[in-house]
Design an enzyme around this catalytic site. Structure first.
Site, PDB file in Angstrom:
ATOM      1  N   ASP A 160      -3.484   9.032   6.338  1.00 30.07           N
ATOM      2  CA  ASP A 160      -2.654   8.121   6.043  1.00 30.07           C
ATOM      3  C   ASP A 160      -1.401   8.808   5.713  1.00 30.07           C
ATOM      4  OD1 ASP A 160      -4.021   5.155   5.177  1.00 30.07           O
ATOM      5  OD2 ASP A 160      -5.363   7.013   4.831  1.00 30.07           O
TER       6      ASP A 160
ATOM      7  N   ARG B 274       0.862  -1.210  -0.039  1.00 30.90           N
ATOM      8  CA  ARG B 274       0.183  -0.219  -0.077  1.00 30.90           C
ATOM      9  C   ARG B 274       0.905   1.279  -0.032  1.00 30.90           C
ATOM     10  NH1 ARG B 274      -5.131  -0.184   2.205  1.00 30.90           N
ATOM     11  NH2 ARG B 274      -5.486   1.598   1.178  1.00 30.90           N
TER      12      ARG B 274
END
Length: 366
Positions: free
Chosen positions: A243, A90
């Site tokens: 994030d 990711r």
């Protein structure tokens, strides 16, 4: 947090000490499943395919992935290769590389024979650290909610959130939802507007499930409803997770966050971001230009999974045959739209000078 009254974390070492077990979030809210990850390939797949998701959680999961790798090959080269492999699962969430880097910094100075046991202990320590960090974020965010609630003493406080930044996105407590959990425990009346968060629907499937387990009043809304609610005074604050945050305070979060920030700014609604310091990327300045944005499978847009009338989990197609789809996973909210960053060290302005000062050595954590 609790599931059916029983305290749970999102991941834990297996009883036999040979694997890490996780809540397989793909099946929530309709089915509870636990998956066993016994090899680094399984950990990579679980992160990439979002069996686990949320920046803090995938970082800790990757740490356990390196611990599993150490049991097979713990040379410097093998660990460096494993780190690169996990980091690529990711690319947007900075916690992933942050956690694997911390693991390597601790492991590489050790003799190879000691690395496996040390890696397991360090991964467990990172998990405990995440819980403590999120609890601190909750305490600092609770101060904000108390101040807002004092302005509206005769009704519940209405908080809007986007995506899932609750305990399912971390090891426990959550980031953006941690203040709400602590407010609920403190007896503060809170109601949560839960964005569905297309296309993965983490709000509708995960945030709503979490809040229901905790007994917190909430209402699921379509993603496009937030601006209307703000125009009519039905939102007292927006709190989201993140994030990755640039050093000047630009915030990368699930796609659609930027639009919520614009609506909040236009309507004078405070827009807060729960930011563990592990999500701060001091190597980046301009978040819009520099943060890599993950492009995911178009199928997440063209299809949707749910439960049919018989209780079966099924996938259905939403779009016409042949219509292409684009699926960016994140967007970036410029710092000018952020009221404040709720961190484990306190609430701070989304300003470069403030953030750089907070990075100076010796700043005590709350």
């Amino acid at each position: 947090m609790k599931v059916a009254g029983v305290h749970r974390r999102t991941l834990w070492p297996s009883d036999d000490g040979e694997a890490v077990e996780i809540i397989d979030q793909r099946h929530l809210p309709h089915e509870w499943r636990v998956a066993r990850l016994g090899q680094i390939d399984a950990v990579h797949h679980a992160i990439a395919d979002m069996w686990v998701r949320g920046a803090p959680l995938i970082g800790v999961t990757a740490a356990y992935g390196l611990a599993l790798q150490c049991r097979h090959a713990a040379t410097d080269a093998a660990l460096a290769e494993a780190k690169a492999y996990l980091d690529g699962a990711r690319p947007t969430a900075v916690n992933l590389a942050w956690a694997t880097q911390r693991m390597l910094q601790a492991l590489l100075p050790l003799p190879q024979a000691e690395r496996a046991s040390a890696a397991w202990r360090l991964a467990a320590a990172l998990a405990d650290e995440d819980v403590a960090t999120n609890a601190a974020i909750g305490r600092h965010g609770l101060d904000i909610l108390r101040a807002l609630a004092a302005q509206h003493p005769h009704r519940p406080l209405n908080v809007l959130t986007h995506c899932n930044a609750g305990w399912l996105a971390t090891v426990d407590w959550g980031t953006a939802i941690a203040p709400i959990y602590q407010a609920h425990e403190a007896g503060l009346a809170v109601h949560v507007w839960v964005d569905e968060t297309r296309p993965r629907n983490q709000g509708a499937s995960l945030t709503a499930w979490e809040l229901g387990q905790a007994g917190i009043p909430h209402t699921v809304i379509a993603d496009n409803t937030g601006g209307h609610l703000m125009q009519h005074g039905l939102v007292d604050a927006v709190i989201v997770g993140t994030d990755r945050v640039s050093v000047r305070g630009d915030v990368c979060n699930k796609i659609g966050t930027y639009l919520k920030a614009l609506a909040a700014h236009d309507n004078g609604v405070p827009f807060y971001v729960a930011m563990p310091f592990s999500t701060l990327d001091p190597t980046l300045h301009d978040g819009v230009a520099e943060i890599p944005i993950e492009a995911r499978s178009p199928r997440e847009v063209t299809h949707i999974t749910g439960r049919d009338a018989t209780g079966r989990r099924v996938e259905v197609q939403l779009t016409p045959d042949g219509s292409p789809a684009l699926n960016y996973g994140f967007d970036v909210t410029p710092a000018r739209l952020v009221t404040g960053l709720i961190t484990e060290r306190g609430v701070m302005a989304a300003q470069e000078a403030v953030i750089r000062a907070a990075l100076q050595p010796g700043l005590a954590q709350a």
